[in-house]
Motif scaffolding. Structure first.
Motif, PDB file in Angstrom:
ATOM      1  N   TRP A  49       4.357  11.788   1.258  1.00 47.77           N
ATOM      2  CA  TRP A  49       4.228  10.454   1.839  1.00 47.77           C
ATOM      3  C   TRP A  49       3.327   9.576   0.978  1.00 47.77           C
ATOM      4  O   TRP A  49       3.594   8.398   0.780  1.00 47.77           O
ATOM      5  CB  TRP A  49       3.713  10.528   3.266  1.00 47.77           C
ATOM      6  N   VAL A  86       4.470   6.076  -0.637  1.00 51.71           N
ATOM      7  CA  VAL A  86       3.737   4.831  -0.376  1.00 51.71           C
ATOM      8  C   VAL A  86       3.222   4.224  -1.673  1.00 51.71           C
ATOM      9  O   VAL A  86       3.337   3.025  -1.901  1.00 51.71           O
ATOM     10  CB  VAL A  86       2.577   5.102   0.615  1.00 51.71           C
ATOM     11  N   LEU A 101       7.265   2.449  -2.435  1.00 48.75           N
ATOM     12  CA  LEU A 101       7.111   1.220  -1.651  1.00 48.75           C
ATOM     13  C   LEU A 101       6.440   0.111  -2.457  1.00 48.75           C
ATOM     14  O   LEU A 101       6.772  -1.062  -2.282  1.00 48.75           O
ATOM     15  CB  LEU A 101       6.335   1.500  -0.365  1.00 48.75           C
ATOM     16  N   THR A 102       5.522   0.474  -3.347  1.00 48.54           N
ATOM     17  CA  THR A 102       4.887  -0.537  -4.202  1.00 48.54           C
ATOM     18  C   THR A 102       5.907  -1.156  -5.138  1.00 48.54           C
ATOM     19  O   THR A 102       5.894  -2.365  -5.371  1.00 48.54           O
ATOM     20  CB  THR A 102       3.732   0.084  -5.003  1.00 48.54           C
ATOM     21  N   LEU A 132       8.911  -1.601  -4.487  1.00 51.05           N
ATOM     22  CA  LEU A 132       9.770  -2.462  -3.664  1.00 51.05           C
ATOM     23  C   LEU A 132       9.030  -3.696  -3.154  1.00 51.05           C
ATOM     24  O   LEU A 132       9.580  -4.486  -2.401  1.00 51.05           O
ATOM     25  CB  LEU A 132      10.329  -1.674  -2.477  1.00 51.05           C
ATOM     26  N   LEU A 172       6.172  -3.687  -1.322  1.00 51.08           N
ATOM     27  CA  LEU A 172       5.373  -3.449  -0.112  1.00 51.08           C
ATOM     28  C   LEU A 172       4.043  -2.836  -0.514  1.00 51.08           C
ATOM     29  O   LEU A 172       3.984  -1.708  -0.990  1.00 51.08           O
ATOM     30  CB  LEU A 172       6.106  -2.514   0.846  1.00 51.08           C
ATOM     31  N   ASN A 173       2.977  -3.566  -0.347  1.00 46.11           N
ATOM     32  CA  ASN A 173       1.656  -3.068  -0.711  1.00 46.11           C
ATOM     33  C   ASN A 173       0.933  -2.561   0.534  1.00 46.11           C
ATOM     34  O   ASN A 173       0.179  -3.279   1.173  1.00 46.11           O
ATOM     35  CB  ASN A 173       0.837  -4.166  -1.395  1.00 46.11           C
TER      36      ASN A 173
END
Length: 173
Positions: free
Chosen positions: A31, A35, A39-40, A42, A44-45
């Motif tokens: 995970w 994250v 996600l970074t 994409l 999303l921070n």
């Protein structure tokens, strides 16, 4: 002899716990990677700082409980060339003396672990705010398990009249 088999059942339950802790550690680490990198990338921070603590604390418990379970079958790392090169009676004697030395060490570390737990009562983990007593208790718990399993190994070899030098080995070794 029956109580020795109870240790084996306890060890089986601890092995299931170890597997669960390993799964938790792997999932938390995965995970954190998702994250931090996926996600970074994409846009999303977000952060998940708890995953590092949970993984670390799971690893601490895995180390101490795993070593305790390994003592039952003499699976901890050791130098066996000396006891195997000596005449059988001498080799068995050296192995028994070494295991008695380990028992003394386990007692010392148990006492030190109990003292270490006192510090845990006044500390908390940075992210989860858990009392560190829950982390520090792994040390005396692990060394108590190491002591009990080493005693069970010694008694098992002594009562069955097995060669302590070959304890924990499969017949093909």
């Amino acid at each position: 002899m029956k109580w020795i088999h109870r240790f084996d059942r306890l060890n089986q339950a601890i092995c299931w716990l170890l597997g669960t802790l390993m799964l938790v550690m792997v999932l938390c680490t995965l995970w954190q990677v998702v994250v931090r990198f996926l996600l970074t990338s994409l846009g999303l921070n977000i952060s998940a700082p708890w995953t590092e603590e949970v993984s670390r604390y799971a690893m601490i418990w895995i180390i101490f409980l795993g070593a305790g379970v390994a003592c039952r079958q003499a699976q901890l790392i050791s130098l066996e060339i000396v006891v195997m090169r000596l005449p059988p009676a001498w080799g068995r004697g050296v192995r028994y003396i070494a295991l008695l030395g380990c028992l003394a060490f386990f007692c010392l570390m148990f006492v030190l672990g109990m003292e270490f737990m006192e510090f845990g009562a006044i500390e908390t983990s940075p992210v989860l705010s858990l009392p560190k007593t829950w982390i520090y208790v792994a040390m005396p718990a692990g060394f108590a398990l190491m002591f009990a399993n080493t005693v069970a190994l010694l008694l098992n070899c002594w009562l069955v009249q097995g060669d302590i030098r070959h304890a924990g080995q499969t017949p093909t070794e």
